[in-house]
Write a protein that holds these residues in place. Structure first.
Motif, short mmCIF file in Angstrom:
data_model
loop_
_atom_site.label_atom_id
_atom_site.label_comp_id
_atom_site.label_asym_id
_atom_site.label_seq_id
_atom_site.Cartn_x
_atom_site.Cartn_y
_atom_site.Cartn_z
N ASP A 138 40.06 -31.90 -39.69
CA ASP A 138 40.62 -31.78 -38.35
C ASP A 138 40.28 -33.05 -37.58
N ALA A 139 41.30 -33.79 -37.15
CA ALA A 139 41.09 -35.10 -36.53
C ALA A 139 40.32 -35.01 -35.21
N ALA A 140 40.66 -34.06 -34.35
CA ALA A 140 39.98 -33.95 -33.06
C ALA A 140 38.51 -33.59 -33.25
N THR A 141 38.23 -32.67 -34.15
CA THR A 141 36.85 -32.28 -34.43
C THR A 141 36.09 -33.45 -35.04
N GLU B 209 36.60 -36.62 -34.52
CA GLU B 209 36.28 -37.54 -33.41
C GLU B 209 35.05 -37.06 -32.66
N ASP B 210 34.97 -35.76 -32.40
CA ASP B 210 33.80 -35.19 -31.69
C ASP B 210 32.52 -35.38 -32.50
N ALA C 122 45.22 -30.94 -39.76
CA ALA C 122 45.47 -31.78 -38.59
C ALA C 122 45.37 -33.26 -38.89
N SER D 62 46.50 -36.87 -39.26
CA SER D 62 47.60 -37.50 -38.54
C SER D 62 48.72 -37.84 -39.50
#
Length: 195
Positions: A61-64, A66-67, A122, A124
């Motif tokens: 998961d890209a957003a996770t 990044e976090d 997720a 990209s």
């Protein structure tokens, strides 16, 4: 980078994993080190995207991802004065990303016990578009492995780490790294053959 011979009958799948994750590693190669003392900003600029890709391969998961990487850099900032050199800082970041990814996966597992599981991929479109169909199949199959098996393969073939470095980053013994890699390659072979 050559294979480490973790498994004799799964050498075909090992070469496939090595090609795919080696391709991603090449895409994410860190730029040359600047002259003079390395700053936190330099580390962020040079290693952030590679660490994000590492986290994406672990948590899918890209957003996770990044976090997780942001948290790793925040932790590095807190411990900056205690680090002996740039290599120690990169090792700290890598270990923090692995541990942060593990935490995410544990939280997901707990959450799934209360809600129906759902699948998300997720990654990209840009990162997948840069991969051939074979590479996409390998990345998808990696996502089906248990977390520790995925960690070991990703750290070896994407991270380019030795057994000793993987053991340090994951907190497991070198022997466990070797046996986990062997089981992971066997499982990957079964997944890719069935799919």
């Amino acid at each position: 980078m050559g294979g480490v011979g973790w498994h004799s009958t799964g050498q075909g799948v090992e070469r496939t994993v090595e090609r795919t994750l080696g391709h991603l590693r090449t895409l994410d190669a860190a730029p040359a080190q600047p002259a003079g003392p390395l700053t936190l900003e330099d580390l962020y600029r040079q290693h952030r995207m590679r660490l994000v890709r590492l986290a994406v391969l672990l948590v899918d998961d890209a957003a996770t991802a990044e976090d997780v990487v942001q948290e790793a850099f925040t932790g590095l900032h807190r411990h900056w004065s205690g680090l002996r050199d740039a290599a120690a800082a990169v090792g700290y970041l890598r270990t923090a990303v692995v541990n942060g990814s593990r935490s995410v996966l544990r939280r997901r597992k707990t959450a799934r016990e209360y809600t129906p599981p759902h699948t998300t991929t997720a990654r990209s479109a840009e990162s997948l578009a840069m991969l051939t169909a074979e590479h996409q199949a390998v990345v998808a199959a990696l996502g089906k492995l248990p977390p520790r098996q995925r960690e070991v393969l990703v750290l070896r073939y994407y991270g380019g780490l030795s057994e000793a470095e993987i053991a340090e980053a994951t907190g497991i013994s070198r022997g466990t790294v070797k046996s986990t890699a062997s089981r992971a390659l066997d499982a990957l072979q079964r997944i890719m053959t069935a799919g």
